[in-house]
Design a protein around this motif. Sequence first.
Motif, short mmCIF file in Angstrom:
data_model
loop_
_atom_site.label_atom_id
_atom_site.label_comp_id
_atom_site.label_asym_id
_atom_site.label_seq_id
_atom_site.Cartn_x
_atom_site.Cartn_y
_atom_site.Cartn_z
N LEU A 97 -78.85 -23.01 -6.04
CA LEU A 97 -77.68 -23.58 -6.48
C LEU A 97 -76.42 -23.10 -5.54
O LEU A 97 -75.49 -23.79 -5.24
N CYS A 101 -74.00 -26.20 -3.24
CA CYS A 101 -72.82 -26.61 -3.61
C CYS A 101 -71.75 -26.32 -2.80
O CYS A 101 -71.70 -25.41 -2.38
N TYR A 131 -78.71 -25.89 -14.92
CA TYR A 131 -77.84 -26.14 -13.78
C TYR A 131 -78.50 -26.94 -12.41
O TYR A 131 -77.89 -27.69 -11.98
N THR A 132 -79.67 -26.49 -12.36
CA THR A 132 -80.42 -27.37 -11.28
C THR A 132 -80.78 -28.60 -11.47
O THR A 132 -80.44 -29.58 -10.77
N ALA A 135 -77.42 -30.30 -10.84
CA ALA A 135 -77.20 -30.33 -9.35
C ALA A 135 -78.24 -31.40 -8.71
O ALA A 135 -77.71 -32.05 -7.65
N TYR A 167 -71.69 -28.00 -11.32
CA TYR A 167 -72.98 -27.69 -10.30
C TYR A 167 -73.37 -29.47 -9.85
O TYR A 167 -73.44 -29.51 -8.82
N ALA A 171 -72.44 -30.33 -6.00
CA ALA A 171 -73.64 -30.45 -5.22
C ALA A 171 -73.36 -31.62 -4.17
O ALA A 171 -72.98 -32.75 -4.33
#
Length: 484
Positions: A97, A101, A131-132, A135, A167, A171
Amino acid sequence: MPISRLPDHPSAEALRKQAKTLLRYVRAGVPEALAMVEEFHPRRPSAPKLADAQLVTARRHGFPSWGRLMKHLETVGRYTRSPHEVPATDDPATEFLRVACLTYGDDYPGRLREADELLAADPGLATANVYTMAATGSATPLRAALAADPSLAAAQGGPFGWEPLLYLAYARLKRPGRYAEAARILLDHGADPDAGFLWDGLPSPFTALTGAFGGGEGDQPPHPSGLELARVLLAAGADANDAQTVYNLGLGGSWSDDTAHLELMLEYGLGRGDGGPWRARLGHELASPAELLSEELATAALRGGPRRVRLLLEYGVPVDRPGAHPAFGGRTPYELALLHGHREVAELLAAAGARRPELGELEAFAAACMSGDAGAVATFGPEVLARALAETPGLVNRAAEHGRPDVVRLLAGLGFDVGHRERSTPLHLAAWNDDVDTVKALLELGADPAATDDDHDSTPLDWAEYGGKRQVTAYLRMTYPGLM
């Protein structure tokens, strides 16, 4: 005495010291301190106390009371993030992450490629956490995760302490994800369409909308689903009066007269309303909706954007209001267009009723030069030219920055130094803009490709390579292999 904006990274302790210093100076009878109290205190106290000095300090910075100023600092502290200062980590998902980003401070060449390589080596990173998933635009697993725990949609975490939507918006991965769908899933589960952060404490919020559009002083790339993602956010209620987007795609980056982002933002209320939740939090530290449009018109006049000018005039933006940013120097849009040789823009503004400015002799000379009108320049005579060479040598830098190789050649013929340094040379400016035509003109006229700037001791090629300016990088590498 004008209102003074808070400094970058405002500190409560520094403001307390400022108030104490003011009190000491008032008690010592320092005229400037007494004048400040006279102007900003609602009544002049006969025996001033610290509370009086704090009130004056607050009002001098545009806040009605010391309490309101301290509350503002608490708000800034709550939303401040410094993603560019987050160090590398051994945790694979966190590190992915961190490099996937935009950070607007550590976006070095190859950073995003590192994220692609991490993901290729371990595809499981895409679904390591919410979060991933955001992203990477992993819509299906994201839907399942939020079905199990809807609170994750607004949970702050990851390396930057961001919500998942940020995110997603910041990204920049090579592998395409289902970003618009993933954004809708987050929004349907309670994500804030106005989610954002204050970069290093600066008062202009970097929102999800800002991330979707990209741009800025590092010419950061737009999101791969930029316009579609922006429309999703706006349709979900994101406020279109996004000051950082306006700056990033206007005054703050390499220039393009593209209007796609403005058309979309105008459709959803740019220039109207109260400025949304961020202005409610930050108050006068953020420009009003009307001020944003005036800044954009001034930018289009400064940079030369007839398409943007037409669009803004159609929306009724006042033609004679100066932009507030220091780059405009208090000039009206018409003045800016004339002084930078943007004839079409000047004509559009004149037709819209802009007042024609009275330019001084050197200003009129600069306007003639920037318009590329050799005949008009010749009418000023040798004395004005001598003054211009002595007092405004940076005119050639201005021509290079605005992508005017014809003007660069005209100025060089008049005796202007194409290597003139104002922290950087004209060649640096043209290289940063990926402007091969202006680079070629400068080099033909004797500009030094090995010249370095004052801040980074870097050559124009270094600038081009750092900024990912592919055309100029390729040209300089081919033409001057010894610079590599």
